[in-house]
Design an enzyme around this catalytic site. Structure first.
Site, PDB file in Angstrom:
ATOM      1  N   VAL A 501      16.691 -67.703 -61.021  1.00  0.00           N
ATOM      2  CA  VAL A 501      18.028 -66.756 -60.535  1.00  0.00           C
ATOM      3  C   VAL A 501      18.371 -67.560 -59.238  1.00  0.00           C
ATOM      4  O   VAL A 501      17.670 -68.068 -58.230  1.00  0.00           O
ATOM      5  CB  VAL A 501      17.519 -65.421 -60.016  1.00  0.00           C
ATOM      6  CG1 VAL A 501      18.871 -64.553 -59.469  1.00  0.00           C
ATOM      7  CG2 VAL A 501      16.962 -64.810 -61.218  1.00  0.00           C
ATOM      8  N   ASP A 601       9.445 -52.270 -67.992  1.00  0.00           N
ATOM      9  CA  ASP A 601       8.501 -53.029 -67.174  1.00  0.00           C
ATOM     10  C   ASP A 601       8.905 -52.787 -65.795  1.00  0.00           C
ATOM     11  O   ASP A 601       9.361 -53.543 -64.790  1.00  0.00           O
ATOM     12  CB  ASP A 601       8.877 -54.672 -67.184  1.00  0.00           C
ATOM     13  CG  ASP A 601       7.973 -55.532 -66.854  1.00  0.00           C
ATOM     14  OD1 ASP A 601       8.541 -56.830 -66.585  1.00  0.00           O
ATOM     15  OD2 ASP A 601       6.818 -55.122 -66.419  1.00  0.00           O
TER      16      ASP A 601
END
Length: 823
Positions: A501, A601
């Site tokens: 990212v 998650d």
């Protein structure tokens, strides 16, 4: 000449004191005396000198014989030769006597060597050693002694060797003793008495060594080889016992280290950081000692290394946790400044791997120091205002000058500490002091005309807070060059799963976005990427990171909303902050479920925080493992420590997200994950079977949430609440908690901010009546006229929506904007 004769005669007299010898010298002396009587002095002197030399030679021979005679121990051949030499000396045959001396020396050496062996045998016989034959040894010794006296040296020596063997234990006897010790050692080893077994094996080795010596004396080479083989095996057994001792010691060290880790964990949970650090350091020492043994013996080392690495990480967490604890100081605390300087000194002394976090804490501490000093200045100005109101203008002016000087020093320190965000506000306060000083001076010189307007502390605008960019520099990725045309800058933020990212600034409009770029487009990564894209495109909610657009050129990636506050940090936090964050996450998850998407998650790394004033709003990210409710309800690649029991069986449902919501709240309230373990198998065992203690055991403030959280953590999904039930339970707890918190808050600025933030949450929940109530409360406390007007407008807008029964997300955004203005 007569005088010389007299001197030689005196010397001779001294030499031949002993009448037993010197017969040859005496004969020559008598001849010399006869020559003197004839007045033949020259001949007499010659004879006397000859007698002297002969006497000296004779004395030398006698002394040598006496020295050798002292070494004669038996009446044997050596004694006979010595007597023969004496006879020759007495007869004056000195040359033959001298020739016999080397023979005497040789015989005496042989006799004494054999005699010493006889004495050794006598000592052995006297000990009556077990396994020996003293009677036979004594008989052989006596016979050898007789042969020695007769001068039959070779026969005597052979017999004395036989006597020696008879006086010693036999090899078989010694072997039996060695075997007995070895058997006792083996029994001790099986009972884990390793030190005792080593000592017994050593005694066995000694007996085998004696047996080997006895076998060599008997020239039994086959037996010698057999004994050496047994000795080698015993030495290996001793080494194995030492290995067992080391293994036992290693396990003991690991067990002790584990105890200290547990102590450290408890101390850490109770924020007793010094004791936690002491415990973790001791655990580290013990793990290192255990690892040294493991490396020395080539034992399995991976788990010990994992333990050592874990405790080293814990040490870092403790050091950083202590830093966070030290800077968590109420600015109204009279000791706040001293405490924060002490905290700053501590933070600067830290030597940890997470340098970025230390920098963040130092910056936060520095900001708090300046905030405390600003608050001091504000209090000084407030007291000065009281002086002015009471007409003490001179004292008020002098006090304003003191405040001005103090603020000047605060600004210098803000520059030094790099707290630039506070400088505009400090300057505003200082300018206010300048204006007040001027107004007071005018008042003092023109009492009748000047009507000064004193600028109060609350009239000063706060400066905009400048945030330091996060990130760890650039990561080499050749693909990034292809994005340079579209983006002015690219800064690596982090990675997870299959992607990296980056924070990016667009060239076209200057907006900041986040780019999620797959590390490699393998088949598995491609599957995750497009699954995430498919799910994310369905979602549009303020508590879910917004997917701006998916891109396939110049390579597949996603353009996402950039969230400035980073990800949620693991560890204990303030209960109000924890409830606000989990409420946001629950809202996002509830919406995702309405769009038939299960996250699967939920963990701190997947929760990003957006700054809103002094508070944060949570946003959910990373839908790479999410599944559609209408599809196969199985999931792979989950995080074991945050997984629900059914995920271990390959199953997932909406209740899986509920479990993870409850666990995330548990972690935020207690500071630790109850299902943590050293290995995946240990973690999975805990997830399946372990029932953790309620969070209130570690945080008393969490008592009102115990039942809700423990229901979420139920092993049976059907017994867990729905996401809505969970969210509403947290919301009700927050309302009650905020009510108490607001009641206890005395600082008006804090009171306003908390009221507005509660209104913000009411709006997000759709409870506009409660939202309106909190806004009206805040409006009554706001002192800034412009903010007060803005708040009234907001109240009017919501009031209209309440009367008309209108609901909308736009009102949440309006309150958000207002919160940022209030900061």
């Amino acid at each position: 000449m007569l005088e010389e004769i007299r001197e030689v005669m005196l010397e001779l007299k001294e030499l031949i004191k002993d009448d037993s010898y010197y017969n040859a010298s005496k004969d020559i002396i008598r001849k010399a005396i006869r020559e003197i009587k004839k007045d033949n002095f020259k001949r007499a002197l010659k004879l006397l000198k000859e007698a002297k030399n002969l006497a000296l030679k004779e004395r030398n021979i006698v002394e040598r014989i006496k020295n050798l005679e002292a070494k004669i121990k038996i009446h044997g051949k050596a004694r006979n030769v010595a007597n023969s030499i004496y006879d020759r000396i007495r007869s004056g045959d000195l040359d033959n006597a001298e020739d016999l001396i080397p023979e005497l020396e040789k015989i005496l050496e042989i006799e004494n060597r054999i005699f010493m062996k006889i004495e050794d045998v006598e000592r052995l016989i006297s000990r009556e050693l077990p396994g020996s034959n003293p009677k036979e040894a004594k008989e052989l010794k006596e016979e050898a002694l007789n042969l020695l006296k007769k001068g039959r040296f070779n026969e005597a020596e052979e017999l004395i060797e036989k006597a020696k063997l008879a006086a010693k234990p036999t090899p078989d006897y010694l072997l039996q003793r060695a075997k007995d010790f070895a058997l006792d050692a083996e029994r001790s080893f099986t009972q884990d008495k390793f030190e005792e077994s080593i000592e017994l094996w050593r005694r066995s080795l000694e007996e085998y060594e004696r047996a080997k010596e006895a076998a060599r004396e008997r020239k039994d080479e086959d037996l010698v080889r057999d004994i050496e083989f047994a000795q080698e095996r015993i030495r290996q057994n001793i080494e194995n016992a030492k290995i067992a001792i080391d293994n036992r010691e290693m396990l003991k060290l690991v067990s002790k280290a584990n105890e200290y880790v547990e102590k450290g964990n408890k101390f850490f949970s109770s924020k007793n950081y010094d004791s936690a650090l002491e415990s973790y350091m001791e655990a580290k020492r013990l793990f290192k000692s255990a690892l040294d043994i493991a490396e020395k013996r080539n034992f399995e080392r991976d788990k010990i290394r994992e333990g050592l690495e874990s405790v080293e990480e814990s040490i870092e967490h403790v050091k950083l946790g202590k830093g966070e604890y030290l800077i968590d100081v109420d600015i109204e605390d009279p000791e706040a400044e001293r405490k924060l300087y002490s905290a700053l000194e501590y933070l600067r002394s830290l030597d940890v791997r997470d340098k970025d976090r230390v920098k963040e804490l130092i910056q936060e501490c520095s900001e708090r120091i300046i905030a405390v000093k600003i608050r001091n200045a504000e209090r000084m100005m407030e007291k000065t205002e009281e002086l002015f109101k009471s007409g003490e203008y001179y004292d008020a002016r002098e006090r304003y000058r003191e405040v001005w000087q103090y603020l000047n020093e605060v600004e210098d320190e803000a520059v030094s500490l790099k707290v630039t965000s506070k400088i505009p506000y400090i300057q505003d306060l200082r300018n206010a002091c300048d204006r007040n000083i001027t107004q007071i001076r005018r008042l003092l010189v023109d009492v009748g005309e000047v009507k000064p307007e004193i600028y109060k502390v609350e009239d000063v605008r706060r400066g905009i807070k400048i945030e330091v960019e996060r990130g760890g520099g650039f990561i080499r990725d050749e693909r990034l060059e292809k994005l340079r045309e579209e983006y002015e800058s690219l800064e690596y933020i982090g990675s997870g799963g299959f992607a990296r990212v980056y924070k990016a600034k667009r060239r076209d409009d200057g907006s900041i976005v986040a780019l999620k770029i797959p590390e490699e487009l393998t088949r598995e990564a491609e599957k995750v990427f497009f699954n995430e894209l498919e799910n994310w495109r369905k979602l549009n909610h303020r508590n879910i990171v917004r997917l701006i657009e998916p891109r396939l050129t110049p390579f597949p990636h996603m353009v996402l909303e950039y969230v400035d506050g980073g990800s949620l940090k693991e560890g204990r936090m303030d209960i109000e902050d924890a409830c606000r964050i989990i409420n946001d996450v629950a809202r996002g998850i509830e919406y995702a479920h309405s769009q038939l998407v299960i996250h699967g998650d939920i963990k701190p790394q997947n929760i990003l925080l957006k700054r809103i004033g002094r508070f944060y709003e949570a946003k959910i990210t990373d839908f790479g493992l999410a599944v559609a409710v209408t599809k196969s309800r199985s999931i792979r690649g989950f995080t074991p420590m945050y997984s629900a029991p059914e995920q271990l069986e390959g199953k997932v449902s909406e209740k899986t997200d509920v479990y993870q919501l409850g666990l995330l709240l548990y972690v935020m309230l207690t500071g630790f994950n109850p299902f943590d373990g050293k290995t995946n198998s240990e973690i999975e065992e805990k997830v399946r079977n372990y029932i953790p203690e309620p969070p209130s055991k570690y945080n008393r403030d969490a008592e009102g949430l115990d039942d809700l959280i423990m229901r979420c953590l139920s092993k049976d999904p059907e017994k867990r609440p729905s996401v809505r039930e969970f969210r509403e339970g947290v919301y009700e707890f927050m309302k009650k908690r905020y009510g108490i918190s607001l009641h206890l808050t005395k600082d008006y600025r804090t009171l306003v901010e908390k009221s507005l933030y509660l209104a913000f949450y009411h709006a997000k929940e759709g409870d506009l009546v409660s939202c309106l109530k909190e806004l009206k409360f805040a409006e009554g406390k706001i002192r800034d006229e412009k903010l007060k007007r803005d708040c009234r407008c907001l109240i009017g807008q919501i009031d209209y929506m309440v009367r008309e029964g209108i609901k909308g997300e736009s009102i949440v955004e309006e309150i958000e904007k207002f919160l940022k203005l209030v900061e």
